[in-house]
Design an enzyme around this catalytic site. Structure first.
Site: not given
Ligand code: NAD
Ligand code: DAU
Length: 367
Positions: A147-149, A172, A176
């Protein structure tokens, strides 16, 4: 590259993982895709109903911390590529209960790397051989999806890129970052053919409605629920359609170089409050409500602890070296996403019943 590949995807029942698995199963019938997932609250096999019978697909329910289960999968399937997505992924949950993030994201990643190395038989001599050659000719690949975080928080100016110093600030993002360091350490020390990717915020279908966009869609649809915007809603995120992230991961697999990092982002920065208002407008149109109706549900609530102000990615390296380009403009991507949730209210109801409601009530009541 060989035509035939055995590809292990971890976390393939989650949001991004299910899109990646579907894409690989459909686009590459010559590849066998093994989806290994623990099925936490965020993992759902409904996300993959349309491909579960495909001949080139197999699901294994397992925890990445279970060494014996991983050993058995590597023994039976001999994967020559891994896309590692399994993780605890929600920042708010990491603030409330950080230890699950340490267990899965750090310990689980180390376990996966350890078992993978055992089966791929890379060791310190492989690493020096690669260093001598200056390139890895081994076709195996370990794509570590991050992630970019990990880069921390930007002010008003600037962009993250592959050279940005790590500065994670939530449990988190720290977990990561640790996993990224582990993946790179296995590359450097043992010659594991690791590629790390760092992506900005994804949106699209099948995203668990604890994340901003699907949460807002769900609550707008319900009509009587608040739209909780943290702080003043001035935090900025760079949004990318999940399919564009998937195309980046596949491009990194096919065209990326082991030892390299690639950043993906959408050149698409939105302040949270502007994004929520945009969603309200789209939903008013789709639901036949007068403009301004859904926005009345917006509430400014207590800010997230340690809330990072701004994320934004410079994805030039991925564009130049992987020939990758995001394809979807945001407004139409958002409309398509809203359409999907409106057509899949059963899915939305199913994933937000049970233990999710405990989390939701605990997290948002009196916020
Ligand atoms: P998600 O929470 O939707 O899915 C995570 C999956 O991992 C689920 O299916 C869960 O059952 C599985 N999992 C969790 N713990 C596990 C374990 N111990 N063993 C096996 N499986 C397990 O997450 P996502 O949003 O699809 O993100 C997927 C990946 O991409 C993550 O590594 C996240 O850090 C990364 N990522 C997410 C975003 C985003 O915006 N969502 C952006 C950049 C990177
Ligand atoms: O940048 C990549 C990341 O983006 C991934 O690594 C994470 O897995 C993914 O969850 C996401 O993280 P964020 O914290 O940016 O996403 P989230 O959707 O939780 O929140 C987006 C923005 O909105 C953040 O600034 C917090 C705000 N927010 C979120 C929720 C859930 C609100 O204002 N209200 C809310 O209820």
């Amino acid at each position: 590259m060989n035509d035939r590949r055995n590809i292990l995807v971890t976390g393939g029942a989650g949001f991004i993982g299910s899109h990646l698995v579907r894409h690989l199963v459909k686009q590459y019938p010559e590849y066998k895709i093994i989806n290994l997932d623990k099925l936490t609250y965020a993992g759902n096999l409904e996300n993959l109903r349309d491909i579960e019978e495909a001949e080139n697909y197999r699901f294994v329910k397992a925890d990445i911390n279970d060494a014996d289960a991983l050993d058995a999968v590597f023994g039976a399937e001999a994967p020559d590529a891994v896309f590692h997505l399994a993780a605890e992924s929600h920042v708010d949950r990491s603030i409330e209960a950080p230890l699950a993030f340490i267990d899965t994201n750090i310990r689980g990643t180390a376990n996966l790397l350890h078992i993978c190395r055992k089966h791929w038989q890379t060791d310190a001599s492989t690493a020096s051989l690669q260093a001598e050659k200056g390139a890895v000719e081994n076709e195996k690949r370990f794509i570590h999806v991050s992630t970019d975080e990990v880069f921390g928080s930007l002010g008003d100016q600037g962009l993250f890129d592959e050279e940005t110093r790590y500065d994670p600030r939530s449990p988190y993002s720290a977990s990561k970052a640790a996993s990224d360091h582990l993946a790179r350490a296995w590359q450097h020390t043992y010659g594991m053919p690791v590629i790390v990717t760092n992506c900005s915020n994804n949106y699209g279908s099948y995203q668990f409605p604890e994340k901003l966009i699907p949460l807002m869609i769900r609550n707008i649809l319900k009509g009587d629920q608040q739209l909780p915007v943290y702080g003043q809603g001035l935090n900025v995120r760079d949004w990318l359609l999940v399919d564009d992230h998937v195309s980046g991961l596949v491009a990194a697999f096919h065209n990326g170089k082991p030892g390299e990092t690639y950043c993906f982002g959408g050149d698409n920065e939105w302040k949270n409050i502007d994004l929520v208002k945009k969603l309200c407008e789209i939903m008013d149109d789709k639901l036949g409500r007068a403009r301004g109706t859904s926005a009345q549900q917006i509430r400014f609530v207590k800010d997230r602890a340690g809330h990072d102000l701004r994320y934004a990615i410079d994805a030039q390296k991925a564009k130049d070296e992987l020939n990758w380009m995001p394809s979807q403009d945001f407004e139409s991507g958002l409309r398509l996403t809203v359409d999907w949730y409106l057509s899949n209210t059963d899915w939305l109801e199913a994933v937000t019943s049970g233990s999710y409601l405990d989390y939701y009530n605990r997290h948002y009541t009196n916020r």
